[in-house]
Design an enzyme around this catalytic site. Structure first.
Site, PDB file in Angstrom:
ATOM      1  N   ASN A 179      -0.990   4.117   2.632  1.00 46.57           N
ATOM      2  CA  ASN A 179       0.270   3.388   2.749  1.00 46.57           C
ATOM      3  C   ASN A 179       0.549   3.172   4.227  1.00 46.57           C
ATOM      4  O   ASN A 179       0.484   4.122   5.007  1.00 46.57           O
ATOM      5  CB  ASN A 179       1.374   4.217   2.056  1.00 46.57           C
ATOM      6  N   ILE A 206       0.742   2.127  -5.731  1.00 40.77           N
ATOM      7  CA  ILE A 206       1.219   0.791  -6.085  1.00 40.77           C
ATOM      8  C   ILE A 206       1.369   0.011  -4.795  1.00 40.77           C
ATOM      9  O   ILE A 206       1.818   0.518  -3.779  1.00 40.77           O
ATOM     10  CB  ILE A 206       2.531   0.805  -6.898  1.00 40.77           C
ATOM     11  N   MET A 219       4.701  -2.416   2.699  1.00 42.67           N
ATOM     12  CA  MET A 219       4.538  -0.988   2.404  1.00 42.67           C
ATOM     13  C   MET A 219       4.158  -0.790   0.936  1.00 42.67           C
ATOM     14  O   MET A 219       4.425  -1.631   0.098  1.00 42.67           O
ATOM     15  CB  MET A 219       5.832  -0.236   2.698  1.00 42.67           C
ATOM     16  N   CYS A 220       3.588   0.338   0.666  1.00 41.12           N
ATOM     17  CA  CYS A 220       3.166   0.655  -0.686  1.00 41.12           C
ATOM     18  C   CYS A 220       3.751   2.023  -1.031  1.00 41.12           C
ATOM     19  O   CYS A 220       4.430   2.636  -0.225  1.00 41.12           O
ATOM     20  CB  CYS A 220       1.650   0.751  -0.758  1.00 41.12           C
ATOM     21  N   GLU A 221       3.497   2.478  -2.232  1.00 35.20           N
ATOM     22  CA  GLU A 221       3.907   3.842  -2.579  1.00 35.20           C
ATOM     23  C   GLU A 221       2.719   4.629  -3.101  1.00 35.20           C
ATOM     24  O   GLU A 221       1.861   4.103  -3.824  1.00 35.20           O
ATOM     25  CB  GLU A 221       5.046   3.820  -3.598  1.00 35.20           C
TER      26      GLU A 221
END
Lengths: 260, 260
Positions: free
Chosen positions: B108, B78, B1-3
């Site tokens: 994401n 990110i 996962m990303c933000e």
């Protein structure tokens, strides 16, 4: 025409002095107001910045020119648009993957009928002759040298041939890097200087700035800066010849191929 | 996962407070260490920054989080890599040209079999499911809405349909902007907050930082921040619903389409 700035060093080195000089040409001391960008490599990792605003007025260019960001290799470009609108996707440097590395590239000059350069695998995002030529170079390198990374001599030989072909279409001044080496090709204008101990003072041509390199280096540092026009007026810059390919690694020339 | 982090404001606004919070999650308070990037729009011009290093350690992220760079719209991301190596060309946000504008996008989540999404005109530079989905979206928008820019309602309706199709392949939390509007789609996690007069203090969840928005705003400012997880712990963030598309312009919600 545009202006190019490159750096190759044997230790992570600050580019902000040279970038300040280049930046002034982006709308103040020079007409290159159609955007600017940079690719900065450190330990073969690269980060990039692209801004289609004039570098002389850009907030982020102001930040970069006042900040110590140390890197091994830099390619920077300020643009005066000839082919392709002023927009992010036409802003150099361009990057593509080849041999598991990220290659970055910037071009100065104009190429006739660049759309005739055959490409099938690598596609431009914008609509400049420069990016089209880059896609063609990367595709040709892969097609002619295979899927794994060849030697310096092999790459340089093919790259020199490809650059000479592009030169036959107009003006092809170019910088290309894989994060280890900086390949520079000259058609009309590229100058370089290698700074090493004993370091001295230097004065920018475009800004009222003097730097004493002795204060920011150690005796072992070797730093080469390459630019369209010399950036300082009290040092001796070397002019590259028409049709010359010059390859830098760790600040030193590691390969030179001249047209004749 | 990303933000993900997004901003839409009615006056050029500083993102550094929110970015400091997001950045800490890139390798320090969170595991998203596989690069970060941002697209910042001002007056519909966009500049971008891409760095495949962990944002918590990145020199340039340090600079950005301490600098006042004012803009109307921001998309920042990110990354915690799932699909595609850690490298520049897999670093969000991605950008493409459509209707004479530069569209930027970050995603994401993970999408199953993204390579089956048909594309012919827009090509990915890297090899992530995210960029493939972006190319498909841009191509579908053009194919279904024509060569010139349609209305907000037309774009939002089609974009909602496309996003729901992508959601059926996995998790699709997304931000997309043309420099005027910020389109956000939620599958699992997206939160937003609109700040307007009377402004108050807020404290970051991830960093020991408090800001008094009263000191940095005027009474007319409207600023919406959108993030995967709330970035402050003393404000009330709204959670987007599964399958919801929310469009912001000048800090205000201008369109909302819910799945049911």
């Amino acid at each position: 025409m545009c202006e190019l700035l490159g750096m190759s060093a044997n230790v992570p080195t600050d580019i902000c002095f040279s970038f300040s000089g280049l930046r002034a040409r982006g709308g103040r001391t020079g007409p290159h107001k159609d955007g600017w960008g940079m690719a900065m490599y450190r330990d073969t990792n690269v980060w990039t910045l692209h801004d289609p605003s004039p570098s002389a007025d850009s907030d982020i260019a102001e930040v970069i020119s006042n900040t110590s960001l140390k890197c091994d290799i830099v390619i920077s470009h300020i643009r005066q648009a000839n082919v392709g609108a002023v927009c992010l996707l036409n802003t150099h440097p361009f990057s593509r993957l080849l041999w598991d590395k990220t290659w970055s590239y910037a071009h100065n000059g104009q190429l006739e009928d660049a759309n005739a350069l055959p490409i099938t695998l690598y596609h431009p995002l914008g609509n400049t002759d420069s990016e089209r030529a880059f896609c063609w170079i990367i595709e040709q390198l892969q097609a002619r040298l295979g899927e794994s990374e060849p030697s310096l001599d092999e790459i340089s030989t093919i790259l020199s041939e490809l650059a000479l072909q592009l030169k036959s279409r107009g003006v092809f001044n170019m910088m290309l890097s894989d994060g280890v080496r900086l390949y520079c090709f000259c058609t009309t204008k590229l100058h370089w200087i290698t700074r090493r101990a004993p370091f001295k003072k230097a004065t920018l041509s475009d800004e009222d700035v003097i730097i004493d390199f002795k204060e920011v280096t150690t005796d072992k540092d070797v730093v080469t800066v390459i630019a369209t026009q010399p950036l300082t007026h009290d040092e001796t810059w070397q002019q590259m010849e028409e049709g010359e390919l010059c390859v830098f690694e760790g600040g030193e020339v590691v390969c030179q191929i001249k047209a004749n």
